[in-house]
Write a protein that holds these residues in place. Sequence first.
Motif, PDB file in Angstrom:
ATOM      1  N   MET A 208      -5.348  -8.714 -11.691  1.00 21.05           N
ATOM      2  CA  MET A 208      -4.854  -7.896 -10.592  1.00 21.05           C
ATOM      3  C   MET A 208      -5.865  -7.885  -9.451  1.00 21.05           C
ATOM      4  O   MET A 208      -7.064  -7.790  -9.685  1.00 21.05           O
ATOM      5  CB  MET A 208      -4.597  -6.466 -11.062  1.00 21.05           C
ATOM      6  N   LEU A 209      -5.360  -7.961  -8.222  1.00 17.51           N
ATOM      7  CA  LEU A 209      -6.241  -7.980  -7.069  1.00 17.51           C
ATOM      8  C   LEU A 209      -5.651  -7.139  -5.949  1.00 17.51           C
ATOM      9  O   LEU A 209      -4.514  -7.363  -5.524  1.00 17.51           O
ATOM     10  CB  LEU A 209      -6.432  -9.416  -6.569  1.00 17.51           C
ATOM     11  N   GLY A 210      -6.400  -6.159  -5.465  1.00 18.78           N
ATOM     12  CA  GLY A 210      -5.950  -5.321  -4.362  1.00 18.78           C
ATOM     13  C   GLY A 210      -6.158  -6.026  -3.033  1.00 18.78           C
ATOM     14  O   GLY A 210      -7.263  -6.513  -2.759  1.00 18.78           O
TER      15      GLY A 210
ATOM     16  N   ASP B 197     -13.836  -5.328 -12.386  1.00 19.99           N
ATOM     17  CA  ASP B 197     -14.442  -6.620 -12.713  1.00 19.99           C
ATOM     18  C   ASP B 197     -15.099  -7.233 -11.475  1.00 19.99           C
ATOM     19  O   ASP B 197     -16.158  -7.849 -11.561  1.00 19.99           O
ATOM     20  CB  ASP B 197     -13.383  -7.581 -13.271  1.00 19.99           C
ATOM     21  N   VAL B 198     -14.447  -7.064 -10.325  1.00 17.19           N
ATOM     22  CA  VAL B 198     -14.993  -7.557  -9.061  1.00 17.19           C
ATOM     23  C   VAL B 198     -14.688  -6.538  -7.966  1.00 17.19           C
ATOM     24  O   VAL B 198     -13.565  -6.070  -7.856  1.00 17.19           O
ATOM     25  CB  VAL B 198     -14.371  -8.918  -8.657  1.00 17.19           C
ATOM     26  N   ALA B 199     -15.693  -6.195  -7.183  1.00 15.39           N
ATOM     27  CA  ALA B 199     -15.502  -5.312  -6.027  1.00 15.39           C
ATOM     28  C   ALA B 199     -16.191  -5.968  -4.837  1.00 15.39           C
ATOM     29  O   ALA B 199     -17.382  -6.280  -4.905  1.00 15.39           O
ATOM     30  CB  ALA B 199     -16.076  -3.924  -6.281  1.00 15.39           C
ATOM     31  N   THR B 200     -15.449  -6.200  -3.777  1.00 14.30           N
ATOM     32  CA  THR B 200     -16.008  -6.908  -2.625  1.00 14.30           C
ATOM     33  C   THR B 200     -15.838  -6.095  -1.349  1.00 14.30           C
ATOM     34  O   THR B 200     -14.944  -5.255  -1.260  1.00 14.30           O
ATOM     35  CB  THR B 200     -15.300  -8.270  -2.438  1.00 14.30           C
ATOM     36  N   PRO B 201     -16.687  -6.329  -0.345  1.00 13.68           N
ATOM     37  CA  PRO B 201     -16.576  -5.596   0.922  1.00 13.68           C
ATOM     38  C   PRO B 201     -15.452  -6.147   1.794  1.00 13.68           C
ATOM     39  O   PRO B 201     -15.517  -7.286   2.258  1.00 13.68           O
ATOM     40  CB  PRO B 201     -17.943  -5.808   1.575  1.00 13.68           C
TER      41      PRO B 201
END
Length: 209
Positions: free
Chosen positions: A142-144, A17-21
């Motif tokens: 969920m967030l890594g 859903d969201v991928a950030t650097p």
Amino acid sequence: MEAYQDREFNDVLNNADVATPDGNPVAKLARLFYGQRQERVAGMDLLPRLLQEAAARGKSVYFYGSTDQVLEAVATKAKQELPDLKIAGYYSPPFRKLSDDEDADITAMINAAKPDLVFVALGCPKQERWMAAHKGRVKACMLGVGQAYMTYAGLEKRLPAWARNLSLEWTYRLWQEPRRLWKRYLYTNSMFILLTLKQLLQGQPKKLA
């Protein structure tokens, strides 16, 4: 680099859903290649800010991954700094592949705690694969967050802002764990530089995704 070498993992990231650097180099290249003002979004910065926001909004959180010692330190600090924060629970899974029954039990345990946000710290790419496999099964966002537990709990120091801005955090991690990380950084950093140069020479960047 992991996604570049592993098509399956590339799909995992693209379907998130969201991928950030998490790292400065990727954020800077996004600006260079695509003209996007992309700031770095590091788990070490995001975790404390989201905990503050969760406390303010009355949302509950769950900590998954790492060791019992680290999780207890994280929970202790969070309770001290944010007494209104609702901690639904935390769990350190075994450092091995889980059986289907174990995985089902852990998923049920997390859902029974009814958290709004589950922070996952299993390291890349394990945490991303775990979240993708449990999408729709774990009834929470969920967030890594990678190594964020260690720095948040004060168990590991972080480089000063000026060094982070110069993208030197990898050197600090290499200094901490040289025997484990030297081969990985030698290969991945070299390949990253070569691929960046190749992209610059080609001129026109490839489509995002």
